[in-house]
Design a protein around this motif. Structure first.
Motif, PDB file in Angstrom:
ATOM      1  N   THR A   1       3.139   5.944 -10.213  1.00 25.08           N
ATOM      2  CA  THR A   1       3.239   5.816  -8.353  1.00 25.08           C
ATOM      3  C   THR A   1       2.885   4.559  -8.482  1.00 25.08           C
ATOM      4  O   THR A   1       1.035   3.746  -9.241  1.00 25.08           O
ATOM      5  N   VAL A   2       3.314   3.865  -7.210  1.00 28.65           N
ATOM      6  CA  VAL A   2       2.902   1.976  -6.345  1.00 28.65           C
ATOM      7  C   VAL A   2       2.356   2.900  -5.474  1.00 28.65           C
ATOM      8  O   VAL A   2       2.257   3.193  -4.807  1.00 28.65           O
ATOM      9  N   TYR A   3       0.918   1.442  -5.017  1.00 29.91           N
ATOM     10  CA  TYR A   3       0.472   1.826  -4.012  1.00 29.91           C
ATOM     11  C   TYR A   3       0.677   0.348  -3.277  1.00 29.91           C
ATOM     12  O   TYR A   3       1.177  -0.942  -3.674  1.00 29.91           O
ATOM     13  N   LEU A   4       0.313   0.463  -2.230  1.00 30.09           N
ATOM     14  CA  LEU A   4       0.322  -0.656  -1.053  1.00 30.09           C
ATOM     15  C   LEU A   4      -0.669  -0.219  -0.117  1.00 30.09           C
ATOM     16  O   LEU A   4      -0.846   0.480   1.121  1.00 30.09           O
ATOM     17  N   GLN A   5      -1.393  -1.507  -0.505  1.00 35.45           N
ATOM     18  CA  GLN A   5      -3.383  -1.512   0.290  1.00 35.45           C
ATOM     19  C   GLN A   5      -2.586  -3.030   1.803  1.00 35.45           C
ATOM     20  O   GLN A   5      -2.539  -3.833   0.887  1.00 35.45           O
ATOM     21  N   MET A   6      -2.988  -2.198   3.093  1.00 31.06           N
ATOM     22  CA  MET A   6      -2.441  -2.672   3.864  1.00 31.06           C
ATOM     23  C   MET A   6      -3.881  -3.357   4.647  1.00 31.06           C
ATOM     24  O   MET A   6      -4.166  -2.330   5.109  1.00 31.06           O
ATOM     25  N   ASN A   7      -3.778  -4.630   4.563  1.00 35.78           N
ATOM     26  CA  ASN A   7      -5.826  -5.000   5.599  1.00 35.78           C
ATOM     27  C   ASN A   7      -5.532  -5.491   6.282  1.00 35.78           C
ATOM     28  O   ASN A   7      -3.872  -6.256   6.581  1.00 35.78           O
ATOM     29  N   SER A   8      -6.561  -5.811   7.442  1.00 36.49           N
ATOM     30  CA  SER A   8      -6.012  -6.689   9.012  1.00 36.49           C
ATOM     31  C   SER A   8      -4.434  -6.920   9.543  1.00 36.49           C
ATOM     32  O   SER A   8      -3.805  -7.610   9.181  1.00 36.49           O
ATOM     33  N   LEU A   9      -4.513  -5.345   9.497  1.00 36.31           N
ATOM     34  CA  LEU A   9      -2.988  -4.994  10.126  1.00 36.31           C
ATOM     35  C   LEU A   9      -2.001  -5.559  11.184  1.00 36.31           C
ATOM     36  O   LEU A   9      -4.036  -5.689  12.245  1.00 36.31           O
ATOM     37  N   LYS A  10      -1.580  -6.260  11.590  1.00 34.06           N
ATOM     38  CA  LYS A  10      -0.973  -6.341  13.013  1.00 34.06           C
ATOM     39  C   LYS A  10      -0.190  -5.768  13.455  1.00 34.06           C
ATOM     40  O   LYS A  10       0.646  -5.660  12.669  1.00 34.06           O
ATOM     41  N   PRO A  11       0.516  -5.954  14.768  1.00 36.12           N
ATOM     42  CA  PRO A  11       1.666  -5.585  15.181  1.00 36.12           C
ATOM     43  C   PRO A  11       3.112  -6.032  14.475  1.00 36.12           C
ATOM     44  O   PRO A  11       3.878  -4.973  14.349  1.00 36.12           O
ATOM     45  N   GLU A  12       2.720  -7.096  14.108  1.00 32.81           N
ATOM     46  CA  GLU A  12       4.116  -7.194  13.615  1.00 32.81           C
ATOM     47  C   GLU A  12       4.473  -6.787  12.633  1.00 32.81           C
ATOM     48  O   GLU A  12       5.790  -7.180  11.410  1.00 32.81           O
ATOM     49  N   ASP A  13       3.393  -5.922  12.055  1.00 35.46           N
ATOM     50  CA  ASP A  13       3.373  -5.715  10.522  1.00 35.46           C
ATOM     51  C   ASP A  13       3.974  -4.572  11.515  1.00 35.46           C
ATOM     52  O   ASP A  13       4.496  -4.046  10.276  1.00 35.46           O
ATOM     53  N   THR A  14       4.660  -3.747  12.304  1.00 36.36           N
ATOM     54  CA  THR A  14       5.289  -2.498  12.148  1.00 36.36           C
ATOM     55  C   THR A  14       6.568  -1.957  12.545  1.00 36.36           C
ATOM     56  O   THR A  14       7.500  -3.665  12.030  1.00 36.36           O
ATOM     57  N   ALA A  15       7.069  -1.403  11.236  1.00 39.18           N
ATOM     58  CA  ALA A  15       8.467  -1.030  10.352  1.00 39.18           C
ATOM     59  C   ALA A  15       8.632  -0.267   9.739  1.00 39.18           C
ATOM     60  O   ALA A  15       7.360   0.568   9.924  1.00 39.18           O
TER      61      ALA A  15
END
Length: 121
Positions: free
Chosen positions: A77-91
């Protein structure tokens, strides 16, 4: 053949966090790199993060310092931890695997079905 199944997407507020997971199955021994791409409406698919055998990583400039990619070989398994998310990260985020097989080291690409990440207040 390699199958990739993503999970962990959803709706979060700006500044929030999410962790995406991508579970690989099949000929996982052929995978030499795995990562995440994303595609927003009206935009081309872009590389977000990538990790290769040996542990080296690559990140898009837009996510450096906020996102972290990691791989658990025991769980495939591979993970992507996403912090401090911004509206432009929407996808829609897609898991992607690079594999090599055969005498001539033929290259293969495998894609997950995609998972929606929405960042909005």
């Amino acid at each position: 053949q390699v199958q990739l199944v993503e999970s962990g997407g959803g709706l979060v507020q700006p500044g929030g966090s999410l962790r995406l997971s991508c579970a690989a199955s099949g000929s996982i021994e052929s995978i030499n790199a795995i990562g995440w791409y994303r595609q927003a409406p009206g935009k081309q698919r872009e590389l977000v993060a990538r990790i290769v055998d040996g542990g080296s990583t690559n990140y898009s400039d837009s996510v450096k310092g906020r996102f972290t990619i990691s791989r658990d070989y025991e769980k495939s398994t591979v993970y992507l931890q996403m912090n401090s998310l911004k509206p432009e990260d929407t996808a829609v985020y897609y898991c992607h695997a690079e594999a090599v097989a055969g005498w001539e080291a033929q290259e293969y690409d495998y894609w997950g079905q995609g998972v929606q990440v929405s960042v909005s207040s």
